[in-house]
Design a protein around this motif. Sequence first.
Motif, mmCIF file in Angstrom:
data_model
loop_
_atom_site.group_PDB
_atom_site.id
_atom_site.type_symbol
_atom_site.label_atom_id
_atom_site.label_comp_id
_atom_site.label_asym_id
_atom_site.label_seq_id
_atom_site.Cartn_x
_atom_site.Cartn_y
_atom_site.Cartn_z
ATOM 1 N N HIS A 1 104.968 -32.429 35.108
ATOM 2 C CA HIS A 1 103.674 -32.340 34.431
ATOM 3 C C HIS A 1 102.609 -33.120 35.195
ATOM 4 C CE1 HIS A 1 106.145 -31.263 30.885
ATOM 5 N NE2 HIS A 1 105.063 -30.587 30.547
ATOM 6 N N ARG A 2 101.430 -32.584 35.185
ATOM 7 C CA ARG A 2 100.231 -33.301 35.596
ATOM 8 C C ARG A 2 99.411 -33.406 34.320
ATOM 9 N NH1 ARG A 2 98.105 -30.268 39.410
ATOM 10 N NH2 ARG A 2 98.890 -31.483 41.145
ATOM 11 N N ASP A 3 99.193 -34.613 33.873
ATOM 12 C CA ASP A 3 98.589 -34.834 32.559
ATOM 13 C C ASP A 3 99.470 -34.107 31.535
ATOM 14 O OD1 ASP A 3 96.489 -36.385 33.673
ATOM 15 O OD2 ASP A 3 95.420 -34.556 34.193
ATOM 16 N N HIS A 4 98.922 -33.134 30.837
ATOM 17 C CA HIS A 4 99.720 -32.410 29.842
ATOM 18 C C HIS A 4 100.089 -31.006 30.307
ATOM 19 C CE1 HIS A 4 99.251 -35.606 26.981
ATOM 20 N NE2 HIS A 4 97.961 -35.620 27.219
ATOM 21 N N ASP A 5 99.770 -30.678 31.545
ATOM 22 C CA ASP A 5 100.016 -29.330 32.054
ATOM 23 C C ASP A 5 101.318 -29.259 32.834
ATOM 24 O OD1 ASP A 5 97.548 -28.444 31.052
ATOM 25 O OD2 ASP A 5 96.507 -29.134 32.858
ATOM 26 N N LEU A 6 102.139 -28.261 32.513
ATOM 27 C CA LEU A 6 103.358 -28.011 33.274
ATOM 28 C C LEU A 6 102.959 -27.415 34.621
ATOM 29 C CD1 LEU A 6 106.562 -27.903 33.063
ATOM 30 C CD2 LEU A 6 106.206 -25.459 32.731
ATOM 31 N N VAL A 7 103.371 -28.065 35.705
ATOM 32 C CA VAL A 7 103.025 -27.577 37.041
ATOM 33 C C VAL A 7 104.260 -27.202 37.851
ATOM 34 C CG1 VAL A 7 100.780 -28.719 37.173
ATOM 35 C CG2 VAL A 7 102.846 -29.945 37.925
ATOM 36 N N GLY A 8 105.456 -27.456 37.303
ATOM 37 C CA GLY A 8 106.677 -27.085 37.997
ATOM 38 C C GLY A 8 107.884 -27.317 37.113
ATOM 39 N N PHE A 9 108.986 -26.681 37.483
ATOM 40 C CA PHE A 9 110.233 -26.871 36.746
ATOM 41 C C PHE A 9 111.400 -26.459 37.633
ATOM 42 C CE2 PHE A 9 109.447 -22.410 36.030
ATOM 43 C CZ PHE A 9 110.711 -21.842 36.110
ATOM 44 N N ALA A 10 112.572 -26.925 37.246
ATOM 45 C CA ALA A 10 113.831 -26.502 37.870
ATOM 46 C C ALA A 10 114.860 -26.367 36.762
ATOM 47 C CB ALA A 10 114.296 -27.506 38.915
ATOM 48 N N ILE A 11 115.679 -25.341 36.863
ATOM 49 C CA ILE A 11 116.787 -25.134 35.935
ATOM 50 C C ILE A 11 118.059 -25.102 36.776
ATOM 51 C CG2 ILE A 11 117.832 -23.604 34.224
ATOM 52 C CD1 ILE A 11 114.989 -22.541 33.642
ATOM 53 N N VAL A 12 119.019 -25.944 36.422
ATOM 54 C CA VAL A 12 120.248 -26.070 37.199
ATOM 55 C C VAL A 12 121.471 -25.946 36.299
ATOM 56 C CG1 VAL A 12 119.109 -27.549 38.907
ATOM 57 C CG2 VAL A 12 120.398 -28.587 37.045
ATOM 58 N N ARG A 13 122.553 -25.491 36.895
ATOM 59 C CA ARG A 13 123.835 -25.404 36.194
ATOM 60 C C ARG A 13 124.852 -26.199 37.011
ATOM 61 N NH1 ARG A 13 125.661 -19.600 35.211
ATOM 62 N NH2 ARG A 13 125.319 -19.543 37.438
ATOM 63 N N THR A 14 125.517 -27.137 36.354
ATOM 64 C CA THR A 14 126.510 -27.971 37.022
ATOM 65 C C THR A 14 127.878 -27.727 36.403
ATOM 66 O OG1 THR A 14 124.838 -29.663 37.416
ATOM 67 C CG2 THR A 14 127.140 -30.329 37.640
ATOM 68 N N ILE A 15 128.821 -27.393 37.258
ATOM 69 C CA ILE A 15 130.202 -27.217 36.827
ATOM 70 C C ILE A 15 131.077 -27.953 37.841
ATOM 71 C CG2 ILE A 15 132.058 -25.596 36.361
ATOM 72 C CD1 ILE A 15 130.049 -23.855 35.045
ATOM 73 N N LEU A 16 131.797 -28.935 37.310
ATOM 74 C CA LEU A 16 132.649 -29.792 38.124
ATOM 75 C C LEU A 16 131.826 -30.427 39.234
ATOM 76 C CD1 LEU A 16 135.871 -27.598 38.130
ATOM 77 C CD2 LEU A 16 135.344 -29.565 36.659
#
Length: 153
Positions: free
Chosen positions: A51-66
Amino acid sequence: MIRISDGDISSLPDIAALVERAFPAEYGEGWNASQLRSMMSLRHVRSYVAHRDHDLVGFAIVRTILEECEILLIAVDPDSRREGIATGLLAQLTSEAKAMSVTRLFLEMREGNAAEALYTAHGFRPVGRRTDYYRGPTGLRYDAITFADIVGQ
């Protein structure tokens, strides 16, 4: 200033809106809100939001197995690219992966995606190809390249 934190399902509307802005529809790479909700609801899936201030400017979604972690989706708002946001997201998820004893990170991206320079700069190397993996709305198909990085090297 950019703040990176854990995301959750409450981040979904902002993430879905960012996907619309960040992934050109012609390549078929972006996920719809239903796909995002399904993935983000899984036990081994985690999201990070920038976030920059209250604005979403990026994201990542990850899956971890073992000992393996896959970056399922990562995006930065087109108006905020080249500001170190993706690097910050990669650093955060890599740090947490190390803490969970992950030894390898994986991701797939469309061949020819400009983000390849980012990933190779952070140690990712091509390890495979999926022919015709992405399909755009016009039916054109694009290969995906699988990249891997050994955590801690």
